[in-house]
Design a protein around this motif. Sequence first.
Motif, PDB file in Angstrom:
ATOM      1  N   TRP A  49      34.891  50.041  30.903  1.00 24.44           N
ATOM      2  CA  TRP A  49      34.639  48.603  30.897  1.00 24.44           C
ATOM      3  C   TRP A  49      35.962  47.878  31.113  1.00 24.44           C
ATOM      4  N   ARG A  50      35.923  46.763  31.880  1.00 28.35           N
ATOM      5  CA  ARG A  50      37.144  45.998  32.162  1.00 28.35           C
ATOM      6  C   ARG A  50      36.893  44.514  31.956  1.00 28.35           C
ATOM      7  N   HIS A  51      37.994  43.793  31.744  1.00 28.09           N
ATOM      8  CA  HIS A  51      37.952  42.343  31.614  1.00 28.09           C
ATOM      9  C   HIS A  51      39.097  41.791  32.444  1.00 28.09           C
ATOM     10  N   GLU A  52      38.767  40.882  33.350  1.00 29.05           N
ATOM     11  CA  GLU A  52      39.769  40.342  34.268  1.00 29.05           C
ATOM     12  C   GLU A  52      39.719  38.826  34.266  1.00 29.05           C
ATOM     13  N   ARG A  53      40.891  38.221  34.415  1.00 32.21           N
ATOM     14  CA  ARG A  53      40.969  36.772  34.562  1.00 32.21           C
ATOM     15  C   ARG A  53      40.943  36.459  36.057  1.00 32.21           C
ATOM     16  N   VAL A  54      40.038  35.546  36.452  1.00 36.50           N
ATOM     17  CA  VAL A  54      39.873  35.204  37.863  1.00 36.50           C
ATOM     18  C   VAL A  54      39.806  33.685  38.028  1.00 36.50           C
ATOM     19  N   ASP A  55      40.153  33.236  39.231  1.00 36.10           N
ATOM     20  CA  ASP A  55      40.020  31.809  39.522  1.00 36.10           C
ATOM     21  C   ASP A  55      38.593  31.521  39.992  1.00 36.10           C
ATOM     22  N   ARG A  56      38.314  30.250  40.251  1.00 39.14           N
ATOM     23  CA  ARG A  56      36.949  29.828  40.606  1.00 39.14           C
ATOM     24  C   ARG A  56      36.445  30.519  41.882  1.00 39.14           C
ATOM     25  N   ALA A  57      37.290  30.609  42.892  1.00 42.33           N
ATOM     26  CA  ALA A  57      36.871  31.241  44.146  1.00 42.33           C
ATOM     27  C   ALA A  57      36.520  32.715  43.937  1.00 42.33           C
ATOM     28  N   GLU A  58      37.332  33.418  43.161  1.00 48.04           N
ATOM     29  CA  GLU A  58      37.058  34.831  42.877  1.00 48.04           C
ATOM     30  C   GLU A  58      35.804  34.974  42.025  1.00 48.04           C
ATOM     31  N   TRP A  59      35.608  34.047  41.082  1.00 45.40           N
ATOM     32  CA  TRP A  59      34.405  34.069  40.261  1.00 45.40           C
ATOM     33  C   TRP A  59      33.170  33.930  41.150  1.00 45.40           C
ATOM     34  N   LYS A  60      33.210  32.972  42.091  1.00 44.86           N
ATOM     35  CA  LYS A  60      32.077  32.770  43.004  1.00 44.86           C
ATOM     36  C   LYS A  60      31.808  34.025  43.830  1.00 44.86           C
ATOM     37  N   ARG A  61      32.872  34.685  44.270  1.00 41.02           N
ATOM     38  CA  ARG A  61      32.732  35.864  45.121  1.00 41.02           C
ATOM     39  C   ARG A  61      32.239  37.081  44.351  1.00 41.02           C
ATOM     40  N   ARG A  62      32.776  37.309  43.160  1.00 39.15           N
ATOM     41  CA  ARG A  62      32.476  38.548  42.433  1.00 39.15           C
ATOM     42  C   ARG A  62      31.475  38.400  41.308  1.00 39.15           C
ATOM     43  N   ALA A  63      31.569  37.338  40.519  1.00 37.32           N
ATOM     44  CA  ALA A  63      30.729  37.222  39.328  1.00 37.32           C
ATOM     45  C   ALA A  63      29.360  36.612  39.611  1.00 37.32           C
ATOM     46  N   GLU A  64      29.346  35.535  40.372  1.00 35.11           N
ATOM     47  CA  GLU A  64      28.085  34.824  40.582  1.00 35.11           C
ATOM     48  C   GLU A  64      26.970  35.728  41.120  1.00 35.11           C
ATOM     49  N   PRO A  65      27.217  36.555  42.148  1.00 32.02           N
ATOM     50  CA  PRO A  65      26.121  37.420  42.619  1.00 32.02           C
ATOM     51  C   PRO A  65      25.596  38.365  41.527  1.00 32.02           C
ATOM     52  N   CYS A  66      26.487  38.904  40.728  1.00 34.72           N
ATOM     53  CA  CYS A  66      26.057  39.819  39.662  1.00 34.72           C
ATOM     54  C   CYS A  66      25.257  39.080  38.591  1.00 34.72           C
ATOM     55  N   LEU A  67      25.747  37.912  38.202  1.00 35.73           N
ATOM     56  CA  LEU A  67      25.106  37.174  37.117  1.00 35.73           C
ATOM     57  C   LEU A  67      23.766  36.568  37.533  1.00 35.73           C
ATOM     58  N   THR A  68      23.547  36.401  38.818  1.00 39.70           N
ATOM     59  CA  THR A  68      22.263  35.883  39.299  1.00 39.70           C
ATOM     60  C   THR A  68      21.328  36.997  39.776  1.00 39.70           C
ATOM     61  N   GLY A  69      21.768  38.261  39.669  1.00 34.87           N
ATOM     62  CA  GLY A  69      20.935  39.396  40.043  1.00 34.87           C
ATOM     63  C   GLY A  69      20.875  39.664  41.535  1.00 34.87           C
ATOM     64  N   ASP A  70      21.828  39.112  42.286  1.00 36.86           N
ATOM     65  CA  ASP A  70      21.820  39.272  43.738  1.00 36.86           C
ATOM     66  C   ASP A  70      23.054  40.024  44.233  1.00 36.86           C
ATOM     67  N   CYS A  71      23.499  41.000  43.474  1.00 41.42           N
ATOM     68  CA  CYS A  71      24.710  41.732  43.848  1.00 41.42           C
ATOM     69  C   CYS A  71      24.369  43.097  44.450  1.00 41.42           C
ATOM     70  N   GLN A  72      25.367  43.709  45.038  1.00 48.15           N
ATOM     71  CA  GLN A  72      25.185  45.037  45.625  1.00 48.15           C
ATOM     72  C   GLN A  72      24.834  46.069  44.565  1.00 48.15           C
ATOM     73  N   HIS A  73      25.280  45.872  43.331  1.00 48.23           N
ATOM     74  CA  HIS A  73      24.996  46.808  42.249  1.00 48.23           C
ATOM     75  C   HIS A  73      23.500  46.846  41.948  1.00 48.23           C
ATOM     76  N   ASN A  74      22.883  45.668  41.882  1.00 44.35           N
ATOM     77  CA  ASN A  74      21.444  45.597  41.629  1.00 44.35           C
ATOM     78  C   ASN A  74      20.646  46.153  42.793  1.00 44.35           C
ATOM     79  N   ARG A  75      21.105  45.894  44.005  1.00 47.36           N
ATOM     80  CA  ARG A  75      20.398  46.415  45.184  1.00 47.36           C
ATOM     81  C   ARG A  75      20.474  47.938  45.223  1.00 47.36           C
ATOM     82  N   ALA A  76      21.619  48.503  44.839  1.00 49.26           N
ATOM     83  CA  ALA A  76      21.793  49.958  44.846  1.00 49.26           C
ATOM     84  C   ALA A  76      20.917  50.617  43.787  1.00 49.26           C
ATOM     85  N   ALA A  77      20.721  49.942  42.661  1.00 47.39           N
ATOM     86  CA  ALA A  77      19.905  50.491  41.584  1.00 47.39           C
ATOM     87  C   ALA A  77      18.413  50.433  41.908  1.00 47.39           C
ATOM     88  N   ALA A  78      18.029  49.537  42.798  1.00 46.54           N
ATOM     89  CA  ALA A  78      16.594  49.324  43.102  1.00 46.54           C
ATOM     90  C   ALA A  78      16.015  50.375  43.984  1.00 46.54           C
TER      91      ALA A  78
END
Length: 78
Positions: A49-78
């Motif tokens: 497990w990791r914890h990283e500090r990111v700016d708004r642009a990085e948050w939009k790119r990396r966190a938002e898709p995961c938190l809304t269920g639209d990330c590559q991780h969820n697609r790979a698990a499906a």
Amino acid sequence: MTFWIRINPQGCVEGSVYASYLDEDSTQGAHAEFVPERPTRLYEAAHGWRHERVDRAEWKRRAEPCLTGDCQHNRAAA
């Protein structure tokens, strides 16, 4: 504006908090915010497990898709 993000061992972001919200602005402080129990934090740290500090642009790119269920991780698990 910056954020701390919580990343599981598979690389999926599972949580986010404003950096200004934390009392201790460090990786350890962010981990403690998400997981108050020290034994659990030690276990998680040892298992990727990791914890990283990111700016708004990085948050939009990396966190938002995961938190809304639209990330590559969820697609790979499906």
